[in-house]
Structures are given as structure tokens and as C-alpha cells.
Scaffold this active site. Structure first.
Site, PDB file in Angstrom:
ATOM      1  N   HIS A   1       1.845   4.171  -3.055  1.00  0.00           N
ATOM      2  CA  HIS A   1       1.751   5.630  -2.929  1.00  0.00           C
ATOM      3  C   HIS A   1       3.057   6.274  -3.400  1.00  0.00           C
ATOM      4  CE1 HIS A   1      -2.095   5.833  -1.044  1.00  0.00           C
ATOM      5  NE2 HIS A   1      -1.723   5.353   0.134  1.00  0.00           N
TER       6      HIS A   1
ATOM      7  N   HIS B   1       0.831  -1.207   0.000  1.00  0.00           N
ATOM      8  CA  HIS B   1       0.000   0.000   0.000  1.00  0.00           C
ATOM      9  C   HIS B   1       0.864   1.256   0.000  1.00  0.00           C
ATOM     10  CE1 HIS B   1      -3.810   2.118   1.127  1.00  0.00           C
ATOM     11  NE2 HIS B   1      -2.940   3.001   1.596  1.00  0.00           N
ATOM     12  N   GLU B   2       1.810   1.333   0.922  1.00  0.00           N
ATOM     13  CA  GLU B   2       2.640   2.528   1.033  1.00  0.00           C
ATOM     14  C   GLU B   2       3.633   2.634  -0.126  1.00  0.00           C
ATOM     15  OE1 GLU B   2       1.899   4.845   3.038  1.00  0.00           O
ATOM     16  OE2 GLU B   2       0.416   3.648   4.123  1.00  0.00           O
TER      17      GLU B   2
END
Length: 208
Positions: free
Chosen positions: A27, A23-24
């Protein structure tokens, strides 16, 4: 997210770590692609869990079933298109979680179709890997700052409204605790997660 059974608790650890890290990382990757080198300079353009895991957020996830990783810092002014960049960076995290869930389902379906041995532990790990990633995507699209859903919403709100929404961030933890304690909201999140999970499973079923 898990049951009370210890095996389910342990089996969920890979899913949680993968969900947070991917997820990170997503980003960071999209932010760099849109022209902002901040994530690269801060060492976030990596799949190394040490760069992304927040120990307190991870502990909270186990205790109250929601938590957080270290947020990826970005500078939207560096984006070639600020609004588009903010929206794509925000959506990248939840989208990556859905991709991981889909790939986990697809891998398990192919594995089982080949007639390879499937233990209960392996089945549980793969099931939770998919389910946790779907849950992570849905949770992060709640429109409360600093969750991704709020970033998408703020990109389209008038400046004053976006500012007022941003001011809620100091109360987000308390608001989320209260919302999760409210039955209808928790059931709504569960229903959305299950609908997405079932849709991904149906697509895998059509492919395999």
C-alpha cells in the site's frame, strides 16, 4: 485458519507476519509511486514489522482468525490521478499477498524438484505461507470499510453512496463477526480462497 495442532499454529506465524507486512508495505509503496509522500513521511515505506504490526490486530487474528495491521495513512489529493491512485493503492495489498503465495508455491516446487530433503515442518510452513496469503487477499477484498475491497468500490460509487458505505466502518468489526458466524458466508470465503490457491498451484505446476 490453523488446526488445533500446536505445530500448525506455530508454523503459521511466518505466514501471518509476512502477509501483514508485505500487504501494508505494498500500500505504502504504490501510494508513494502515485505521488503521495505521506507513507514515507510516516515511516511506512519499510519491511520492518514494527512499522506495520498492530498488537491487538495480531492477537485478534490468532483468537478469531481475522485481524488487522496498522493502516497506511494516505492523502488521495496528492495522487496525480485521484481515482486511479485510490484503486491501485487498495489493490496493491491483496495483489502482493497473491504474489507471495505464488512465490512460496514456486519456491517449494523447485526445492522439491531438485530432490532436496523436505521435512514435515518445512512443508507445513510453506503450505501455510501460501494459504494464509491467499486468505489474506480474499478477506481484504470484502467490500466493508476499511478493508481494501471497500476502497475499490467507493472509487466507482456516486459520492452519496460512497459516503454511506464509509459510515459503516464503525460497525465493521461486529458485521464481520456476524458474517463469519454465518455458515454460507464463511463457506463462500473458503471456496474463493481455495479456488485462488488451486489456480496458483496449477500455474506453478505448468511452470515446473
Amino acid at each position: 485458519m490453523f488446526g488445533s495442532d500446536l505445530m500448525w499454529f506455530i508454523a503459521g506465524i511466518p505466514g501471518i507476519l509476512i502477509a501483514m507486512v508485505v500487504h501494508e508495505y505494498s500500500h505504502a509503496r504504490v501510494a508513494v509511486a502515485m505521488g503521495d509522500m505521506t507513507p514515507r513521511l510516516m515511516g511506512r515505506l519499510t519491511l520492518n514489522p514494527k512499522a506495520h504490526i498492530d498488537p491487538i490486530g495480531l492477537l485478534t487474528l490468532f483468537l478469531v482468525h481475522f485481524g488487522w495491521a496498522k493502516p497506511v495513512m494516505i492523502n488521495p489529493r496528492n495522487f496525480r490521478d485521484m481515482r486511479k491512485g485510490e484503486v491501485l493503492v487498495a489493490l496493491a495489498g491483496p495483489a502482493s499477498n497473491l504474489v507471495i503465495a505464488f512465490l512460496a508455491m514456486l519456491f517449494f516446487a523447485v526445492y522439491a524438484r531438485l530432490g532436496l530433503p523436505v521435512s514435515q515442518g518445512f512443508y507445513t510452513v510453506m503450505q501455510l505461507l501460501a494459504l494464509i496469503n491467499v486468505n489474506f487477499a480474499v478477506f481484504n477484498m470484502i467490500p466493508l470499510p476499511p478493508l481494501d475491497g471497500s476502497r475499490v468500490l467507493m472509487a466507482f460509487l456516486p459520492g452519496r453512496w460512497a459516503y454511506e458505505l464509509m459510515r459503516l466502518e464503525r460497525y465493521t468489526f461486529i458485521i464481520l463477526i456476524l458474517l463469519i458466524m454465518v455458515g454460507p458466508f464463511a463457506r463462500l470465503l473458503g471456496a474463493v480462497s481455495w479456488a485462488l490457491y488451486s489456480t496458483l498451484a496449477a500455474v506453478v505446476g505448468l511452470l515446473i
